[in-house]
Design an enzyme around this catalytic site. Structure first.
Site, PDB file in Angstrom:
ATOM      1  CG  HIS A  49      14.244   0.810   3.858  1.00  0.00           C
ATOM      2  ND1 HIS A  49      13.192   1.418   3.235  1.00  0.00           N
ATOM      3  CD2 HIS A  49      13.923   0.767   5.178  1.00  0.00           C
ATOM      4  CE1 HIS A  49      12.274   1.707   4.121  1.00  0.00           C
ATOM      5  NE2 HIS A  49      12.692   1.343   5.320  1.00  0.00           N
TER       6      HIS A  49
HETATM    7  P1  TYD Z   1      10.295  -0.675   8.443  1.00  0.00           P
HETATM    8  O1  TYD Z   1       9.619  -0.057   7.276  1.00  0.00           O
HETATM    9  O2  TYD Z   1      11.392  -1.661   8.159  1.00  0.00           O
HETATM   10  O3  TYD Z   1      10.818   0.472   9.400  1.00  0.00           O
HETATM   11  P2  TYD Z   1      12.233   1.217   9.318  1.00  0.00           P
HETATM   12  O4  TYD Z   1      12.549   1.341   7.879  1.00  0.00           O
HETATM   13  O5  TYD Z   1      12.017   2.529   9.965  1.00  0.00           O
HETATM   14  O6  TYD Z   1      13.198   0.379  10.047  1.00  0.00           O
HETATM   15  O7  TYD Z   1       9.200  -1.362   9.351  1.00  0.00           O
HETATM   16  C1  TYD Z   1       9.512  -1.905  10.609  1.00  0.00           C
HETATM   17  C2  TYD Z   1       8.679  -3.143  10.815  1.00  0.00           C
HETATM   18  O8  TYD Z   1       7.293  -2.839  10.760  1.00  0.00           O
HETATM   19  C3  TYD Z   1       8.939  -4.221   9.786  1.00  0.00           C
HETATM   20  O9  TYD Z   1       9.061  -5.443  10.479  1.00  0.00           O
HETATM   21  C4  TYD Z   1       7.706  -4.284   8.950  1.00  0.00           C
HETATM   22  C5  TYD Z   1       6.637  -3.667   9.818  1.00  0.00           C
HETATM   23  N1  TYD Z   1       5.685  -2.862   9.025  1.00  0.00           N
HETATM   24  C6  TYD Z   1       4.439  -3.379   8.738  1.00  0.00           C
HETATM   25  O10 TYD Z   1       4.100  -4.500   9.126  1.00  0.00           O
HETATM   26  N2  TYD Z   1       3.568  -2.603   8.013  1.00  0.00           N
HETATM   27  C7  TYD Z   1       3.898  -1.379   7.568  1.00  0.00           C
HETATM   28  O11 TYD Z   1       3.078  -0.691   6.912  1.00  0.00           O
HETATM   29  C8  TYD Z   1       5.216  -0.862   7.852  1.00  0.00           C
HETATM   30  C9  TYD Z   1       5.644   0.473   7.374  1.00  0.00           C
HETATM   31  C10 TYD Z   1       6.074  -1.640   8.585  1.00  0.00           C
END
Ligand code: TYD
Length: 138
Positions: A49
């Site tokens: 993303h």
């Molecule tokens: P995400 O950034 O979407 O991870 P990836 O891009 O590796 O798939 O984050 C995964 C989940 O964690 C998403 O539901 C949001 C949560 N999250 C938080 O609550 N706080 C944060 O600081 C981060 C980075 C993610």
């Protein structure tokens, strides 16, 4: 601004090496949040993303992984495998992490607090975002 590697100080010591980062110094922004990814099962990818606002520095604190950065035209792969290099990624780039080694630990230092609204999760929307931004900035 392009994604690029940042040198992190390394204090070599026979007792074990030490590295450190300071905001607005080695990290070119104020640090509002840090998070880390670990226990990644073999073959999994994370990320995939872009962020509208968030700038970040990614550090392989342990092990190794690849970060593919895509500006909408070109993709560049950075292999991170040393804890004294950080990968700076400005806002508005698509990025994905993969190829995690066993026991790798990826630290993310971020310029923003978590906001789901800052994510662009659809690649077509990302391209549209770039086009709109280019018009606003020209
Ligand atoms: P995400 O950034 O979407 O991870 P990836 O891009 O590796 O798939 O984050 C995964 C989940 O964690 C998403 O539901 C949001 C949560 N999250 C938080 O609550 N706080 C944060 O600081 C981060 C980075 C993610």
């Amino acid at each position: 601004m392009h994604a690029h590697l940042i040198n992190i100080p390394k204090i070599e010591d026979p007792r074990g090496n030490l590295s450190f980062i300071e905001e607005e110094n080695h990290i070119p922004f104020k640090i509002l949040r840090s998070y880390w990814i670990y226990d990644v099962p073999g073959g999994q990818v994370r990320g995939g993303h872009a962020f509208k606002e968030q700038q970040e520095v990614i550090i392989a604190l342990s092990g190794s992984f690849d970060v593919v950065v895509d500006d909408g035209t070109e993709k560049k792969t950075f292999s991170l495998n040393r804890s004294y290099y950080g990968l700076y990624i400005p806002a508005g780039l698509w990025r994905q992490m993969g190829n995690f080694s066993t026991n790798s630990l990826a630290l993310f230092v971020s310029s923003t607090c978590y906001s789901a609204d800052d994510y662009i999760r659809d690649y077509n929307e990302f391209i549209l975002f770039l086009t709109t931004n280019a018009k606003v900035n020209s």
